[in-house]
Design a protein around this motif. Structure first.
Motif, PDB file in Angstrom:
ATOM      1  N   LEU A   1       0.684  -1.296  -0.206  1.00  0.00           N
ATOM      2  CA  LEU A   1       0.176   0.000   0.000  1.00  0.00           C
ATOM      3  C   LEU A   1       0.917   1.295  -0.019  1.00  0.00           C
ATOM      4  CD1 LEU A   1      -2.847   1.042   0.177  1.00  0.00           C
ATOM      5  CD2 LEU A   1      -2.804   1.218   2.659  1.00  0.00           C
ATOM      6  N   GLY A   2       1.989   1.209   0.829  1.00  0.00           N
ATOM      7  CA  GLY A   2       2.934   2.607   0.645  1.00  0.00           C
ATOM      8  C   GLY A   2       3.526   2.472  -0.505  1.00  0.00           C
ATOM      9  N   ILE A   3       3.791   1.479  -1.172  1.00  0.00           N
ATOM     10  CA  ILE A   3       4.445   1.582  -2.704  1.00  0.00           C
ATOM     11  C   ILE A   3       3.752   1.872  -3.583  1.00  0.00           C
ATOM     12  CG2 ILE A   3       5.572   0.092  -4.544  1.00  0.00           C
ATOM     13  CD1 ILE A   3       6.390  -1.859  -2.372  1.00  0.00           C
ATOM     14  N   ALA A   4       2.353   1.548  -3.654  1.00  0.00           N
ATOM     15  CA  ALA A   4       1.159   2.068  -4.450  1.00  0.00           C
ATOM     16  C   ALA A   4       0.877   3.633  -4.361  1.00  0.00           C
ATOM     17  CB  ALA A   4      -0.083   1.397  -4.305  1.00  0.00           C
ATOM     18  N   GLU A   5       0.937   3.808  -3.025  1.00  0.00           N
ATOM     19  CA  GLU A   5       0.618   5.482  -2.591  1.00  0.00           C
ATOM     20  C   GLU A   5       1.811   6.208  -3.274  1.00  0.00           C
ATOM     21  OE1 GLU A   5      -0.823   8.338   1.148  1.00  0.00           O
ATOM     22  OE2 GLU A   5       0.788   6.876   1.375  1.00  0.00           O
ATOM     23  N   ALA A   6       3.135   5.776  -3.016  1.00  0.00           N
ATOM     24  CA  ALA A   6       4.410   6.541  -3.436  1.00  0.00           C
ATOM     25  C   ALA A   6       4.458   6.600  -4.977  1.00  0.00           C
ATOM     26  CB  ALA A   6       5.500   5.806  -2.915  1.00  0.00           C
ATOM     27  N   ASP A   7       3.884   5.650  -5.635  1.00  0.00           N
ATOM     28  CA  ASP A   7       3.737   5.622  -7.174  1.00  0.00           C
ATOM     29  C   ASP A   7       2.889   6.730  -7.699  1.00  0.00           C
ATOM     30  OD1 ASP A   7       5.753   3.869  -7.282  1.00  0.00           O
ATOM     31  OD2 ASP A   7       4.194   2.229  -7.412  1.00  0.00           O
ATOM     32  N   TRP A   8       1.619   6.729  -6.890  1.00  0.00           N
ATOM     33  CA  TRP A   8       0.419   7.844  -7.014  1.00  0.00           C
ATOM     34  C   TRP A   8       0.899   8.830  -6.863  1.00  0.00           C
ATOM     35  CZ3 TRP A   8      -4.132   8.914  -3.634  1.00  0.00           C
ATOM     36  CH2 TRP A   8      -5.129   9.827  -4.367  1.00  0.00           C
ATOM     37  N   VAL A   9       1.529   9.348  -5.713  1.00  0.00           N
ATOM     38  CA  VAL A   9       2.137  10.570  -5.477  1.00  0.00           C
ATOM     39  C   VAL A   9       2.972  11.072  -6.633  1.00  0.00           C
ATOM     40  CG1 VAL A   9       3.194  12.081  -3.796  1.00  0.00           C
ATOM     41  CG2 VAL A   9       1.204  10.518  -3.088  1.00  0.00           C
ATOM     42  N   ALA A  10       3.961  10.272  -6.959  1.00  0.00           N
ATOM     43  CA  ALA A  10       4.952  10.407  -7.770  1.00  0.00           C
ATOM     44  C   ALA A  10       4.343  10.821  -9.329  1.00  0.00           C
ATOM     45  CB  ALA A  10       5.993   9.388  -8.117  1.00  0.00           C
ATOM     46  N   ALA A  11       3.185  10.068  -9.691  1.00  0.00           N
ATOM     47  CA  ALA A  11       2.703  10.230 -10.844  1.00  0.00           C
ATOM     48  C   ALA A  11       1.958  11.577 -10.864  1.00  0.00           C
ATOM     49  CB  ALA A  11       1.585   9.290 -11.342  1.00  0.00           C
ATOM     50  N   GLN A  12       1.729  12.258  -9.690  1.00  0.00           N
ATOM     51  CA  GLN A  12       1.144  13.841  -9.808  1.00  0.00           C
ATOM     52  C   GLN A  12       1.979  14.815  -9.552  1.00  0.00           C
ATOM     53  OE1 GLN A  12      -2.258  13.781  -6.703  1.00  0.00           O
ATOM     54  NE2 GLN A  12      -1.736  11.782  -6.073  1.00  0.00           N
ATOM     55  N   ARG A  13       3.504  14.482  -9.403  1.00  0.00           N
ATOM     56  CA  ARG A  13       4.177  15.573  -9.289  1.00  0.00           C
ATOM     57  C   ARG A  13       4.847  15.787 -10.587  1.00  0.00           C
ATOM     58  NH1 ARG A  13       7.336  14.050  -3.621  1.00  0.00           N
ATOM     59  NH2 ARG A  13       5.542  14.639  -2.307  1.00  0.00           N
ATOM     60  N   LEU A  14       5.291  16.983 -10.810  1.00  0.00           N
ATOM     61  CA  LEU A  14       5.978  17.443 -12.052  1.00  0.00           C
ATOM     62  C   LEU A  14       7.181  16.632 -12.366  1.00  0.00           C
ATOM     63  CD1 LEU A  14       5.459  21.189 -11.891  1.00  0.00           C
ATOM     64  CD2 LEU A  14       4.250  19.734 -13.064  1.00  0.00           C
ATOM     65  N   PRO A  15       7.661  16.290 -13.605  1.00  0.00           N
ATOM     66  CA  PRO A  15       8.707  15.584 -13.898  1.00  0.00           C
ATOM     67  C   PRO A  15      10.052  16.493 -13.608  1.00  0.00           C
ATOM     68  CG  PRO A  15       7.697  16.096 -15.999  1.00  0.00           C
ATOM     69  CD  PRO A  15       6.925  16.452 -14.852  1.00  0.00           C
ATOM     70  N   ASN A  16      11.079  15.902 -13.080  1.00  0.00           N
ATOM     71  CA  ASN A  16      12.485  16.778 -12.569  1.00  0.00           C
ATOM     72  C   ASN A  16      12.963  17.303 -14.141  1.00  0.00           C
ATOM     73  OD1 ASN A  16      12.311  16.262  -9.932  1.00  0.00           O
ATOM     74  ND2 ASN A  16      13.327  14.156 -10.084  1.00  0.00           N
ATOM     75  N   PRO A  17      13.309  18.405 -14.244  1.00  0.00           N
ATOM     76  CA  PRO A  17      13.897  18.695 -15.343  1.00  0.00           C
ATOM     77  C   PRO A  17      15.351  18.273 -15.568  1.00  0.00           C
ATOM     78  CG  PRO A  17      14.087  20.634 -13.824  1.00  0.00           C
ATOM     79  CD  PRO A  17      13.267  19.458 -13.149  1.00  0.00           C
ATOM     80  N   GLY A  18      15.924  18.365 -16.678  1.00  0.00           N
ATOM     81  CA  GLY A  18      17.475  17.930 -16.989  1.00  0.00           C
ATOM     82  C   GLY A  18      18.275  19.065 -17.270  1.00  0.00           C
ATOM     83  N   ILE A  19      19.328  19.131 -16.831  1.00  0.00           N
ATOM     84  CA  ILE A  19      20.231  20.143 -16.978  1.00  0.00           C
ATOM     85  C   ILE A  19      21.571  19.407 -17.687  1.00  0.00           C
ATOM     86  CG2 ILE A  19      21.809  21.968 -16.145  1.00  0.00           C
ATOM     87  CD1 ILE A  19      19.960  22.582 -13.829  1.00  0.00           C
ATOM     88  N   SER A  20      22.004  20.160 -18.672  1.00  0.00           N
ATOM     89  CA  SER A  20      23.197  19.864 -19.369  1.00  0.00           C
ATOM     90  C   SER A  20      24.156  21.231 -19.523  1.00  0.00           C
ATOM     91  CB  SER A  20      22.946  19.548 -20.831  1.00  0.00           C
ATOM     92  OG  SER A  20      22.305  20.236 -21.494  1.00  0.00           O
ATOM     93  N   ILE A  21      25.434  20.991 -19.527  1.00  0.00           N
ATOM     94  CA  ILE A  21      26.350  21.953 -19.384  1.00  0.00           C
ATOM     95  C   ILE A  21      27.377  21.789 -20.424  1.00  0.00           C
ATOM     96  CG2 ILE A  21      28.037  23.477 -18.068  1.00  0.00           C
ATOM     97  CD1 ILE A  21      26.111  23.321 -15.848  1.00  0.00           C
ATOM     98  N   GLY A  22      28.057  22.269 -21.350  1.00  0.00           N
ATOM     99  CA  GLY A  22      28.816  21.929 -22.260  1.00  0.00           C
ATOM    100  C   GLY A  22      30.030  23.104 -22.413  1.00  0.00           C
ATOM    101  N   ARG A  23      31.178  22.651 -22.746  1.00  0.00           N
ATOM    102  CA  ARG A  23      32.348  23.744 -23.092  1.00  0.00           C
ATOM    103  C   ARG A  23      32.861  23.431 -24.155  1.00  0.00           C
ATOM    104  NH1 ARG A  23      37.629  24.225 -21.698  1.00  0.00           N
ATOM    105  NH2 ARG A  23      38.320  26.706 -20.893  1.00  0.00           N
ATOM    106  N   LEU A  24      32.784  24.286 -25.114  1.00  0.00           N
ATOM    107  CA  LEU A  24      33.491  24.137 -26.499  1.00  0.00           C
ATOM    108  C   LEU A  24      34.609  25.317 -26.459  1.00  0.00           C
ATOM    109  CD1 LEU A  24      30.367  23.675 -28.650  1.00  0.00           C
ATOM    110  CD2 LEU A  24      31.918  21.782 -27.312  1.00  0.00           C
ATOM    111  N   THR A  25      35.743  24.853 -27.184  1.00  0.00           N
ATOM    112  CA  THR A  25      36.759  25.758 -27.413  1.00  0.00           C
ATOM    113  C   THR A  25      36.879  25.868 -28.981  1.00  0.00           C
ATOM    114  OG1 THR A  25      38.505  24.198 -27.100  1.00  0.00           O
ATOM    115  CG2 THR A  25      37.718  25.604 -25.265  1.00  0.00           C
TER     116      THR A  25
END
Length: 470
Positions: free
Chosen positions: A94-118
């Motif tokens: 039940l705790g696992i199912a509730e965690a999945d439900w709450v996770a499905a309601q939350r916004l997806p985490n954004p991804g950050i990428s950093i690059g260095r070019l010369t």
């Protein structure tokens, strides 16, 4: 720079997703209150989820109080609901199912990428922020699916609670019946032992043939075998009950010496099929599963062409050029897989769930009819043995005792009659046990998936039933 166009429907979905994700949080009890309410409603028993270590001493003191006196069926069920480790492990789903439900309601985490070019003396820094747009757009649908799966998990756990209660009740009646039957079979052994000893002494003085002595000795040997087998059944049924109750100390269990008496009458259940269709939790669970798969089918059809869709914000900086800003959208081209396989699989799962739901409804009607008929037939058999057969055997035994006192029959005829009476009492005990098992099966058939009762192995009563030949 032109802004990224977004239609009104897209804005509405994004707004709903933001609101949905902003208020999602885990509940204090994980939704366990619904399981507790179902246990009180259907079983009139308490059930706990022992997540809090501070509650363990209180639970243990309650179990010790129930074990301090001879155990009843209701007490055994209550201890199992408080102490069974398998049930406690299942509650964590039940705790696992509730965690999945709450996770499905939350916004997806954004991804950050950093690059260095010369490039020569030029140094360029590329910074981008990505967000899974497909997951964001389908967030309300995914949250609804996870919510239905959470509700399905909760129904499944309620069904596990009811099944454990029914199994414990069956194990209790089987264990008590085994104790009672072992006592009566010991009496049969005592009677056979007395006959064998008397035959041995009479054969020594020449007043008894070797054939008759061997027959009495055979009765005694068979009775001893019955006692050994009944002791095996008593041990097996007792240990099964201990396992269901989750007891670490087997010595703490005190079983009563006999089964409860039969009820004066059985309650009438005129609409037993309709009652089962309205209250059976396994049917409710299959309906929830079909609804969840239907929503999942809609989600699969909507996202069949777009498997990966990401929206990114780009910020490029250079030590020689002005800073660059913009956005990028990345998605998967459906060149080889157009999503037909995902849709076909989802449709097949949905049709499978519908057929299983129909099968469950058909089986539920049949199972509850069978359980209702078995309860009434076992009740009739047990009452017939208790009110007709056992009193008749006792009356015969009393008459034979009078004839023995009048020297009209010998002691071996009296002992054979005693063995016959004990065999009848054993049959009455088995019938009484089978009634209580059938009663537990009917309870479960009305509330959830019934478990077919397998009665403990009954030892034969051949030597006890033998009455003649002397």
């Amino acid at each position: 720079m032109r802004p990224f166009p977004c239609p009104p429907r897209c804005l509405a979905v994004l707004t709903a997703a933001l609101l949905l994700g902003g208020c999602a949080s885990l509940s204090p009890d994980g939704g366990f209150e619904a399981i507790q309410s179902a246990a009180r409603s259907h079983l009139q028993k308490d059930v706990v989820w022992s997540r809090d270590e501070a509650a363990h001493p209180h639970i243990q003191s309650r179990i010790d109080a129930l074990l301090a006196q001879p155990l009843s069926a209701d007490a055994a069920v209550q201890i199992a609901l408080l102490n069974n480790p398998g049930l406690q492990a299942a509650f964590n789903t039940l705790g696992i199912a509730e965690a999945d439900w709450v996770a499905a309601q939350r916004l997806p985490n954004p991804g950050i990428s950093i690059g260095r070019l010369t490039r020569g003396s030029e140094v360029e820094w590329e910074r981008s922020l990505h967000l899974n747009l497909a997951r964001l757009l389908t967030l309300p649908l995914r949250a609804g699916i996870e919510q239905r799966l959470y509700e399905q998990t909760r129904h499944m756990l309620v069904l596990d609670v009811l099944r454990l209660a029914a199994d414990t009740r069956r194990a209790y009646y089987a264990a008590v019946a085994a104790v009672q039957a072992a006592q009566y079979r010991q009496q049969a052994l005592d009677a056979a032992g007395a006959g064998a000893e008397l035959a041995r002494r009479m054969a020594q003085v020449g007043n008894w043939s070797r054939l008759k002595q061997a027959r009495e000795q055979s009765f005694y040997a068979d009775a001893a075998l019955e006692v050994a087998r009944s002791e095996q059944v008593r041990l097996q049924t007792r240990e099964r009950l201990i396992r269901l109750m989750g007891l670490a100390n087997a010595d703490a269990l005190q079983l009563p010496p006999r089964l409860p008496d039969l009820p004066a009458a059985l309650p009438a259940l005129p609409d037993v099929e309709q009652q089962a269709m309205a209250s059976r939790l396994d049917l409710q669970m299959t309906r929830l599963q079909a609804e969840a798969l239907a929503k999942n089918l809609g989600l699969t059809r909507r996202t069949r062409f777009v498997n990966v869709l990401e929206l990114g914000v780009v910020n490029n900086g250079s030590n020689e050029e002005p800073q660059q800003r913009g956005y990028e959208i990345s998605f998967e081209l459906p060149l080889f897989d157009w999503g037909q396989t995902r849709v076909a699989a989802a449709e097949s799962r949905y049709r499978q769930a519908l057929e299983r739901a129909r099968e469950s409804a058909v089986n539920a009607r049949s199972e509850v009819r069978e359980a209702y008929a078995m309860q009434h037939s076992q009740y009739a058999v047990a009452r017939h043995l208790r009110d007709e057969v056992v009193p008749l055997k006792k009356r015969i035994s009393d008459e034979n005792l009078l004839r023995y006192n009048g020297m009209l029959i010998g002691v071996f005829e009296l002992l054979a009659d005693a063995r016959s009476q004990i065999a009848t009492v054993n049959a009455a005990i088995d019938a009484q046990r089978d009634f209580w098992l059938a009663e537990a099966d009917l309870r479960m058939a009305l509330l959830g998936t019934p478990g077919k009762t397998v009665a403990p192995t009954s030892v034969s009563s051949a030597p006890a039933a033998a009455t003649g030949g002397h």
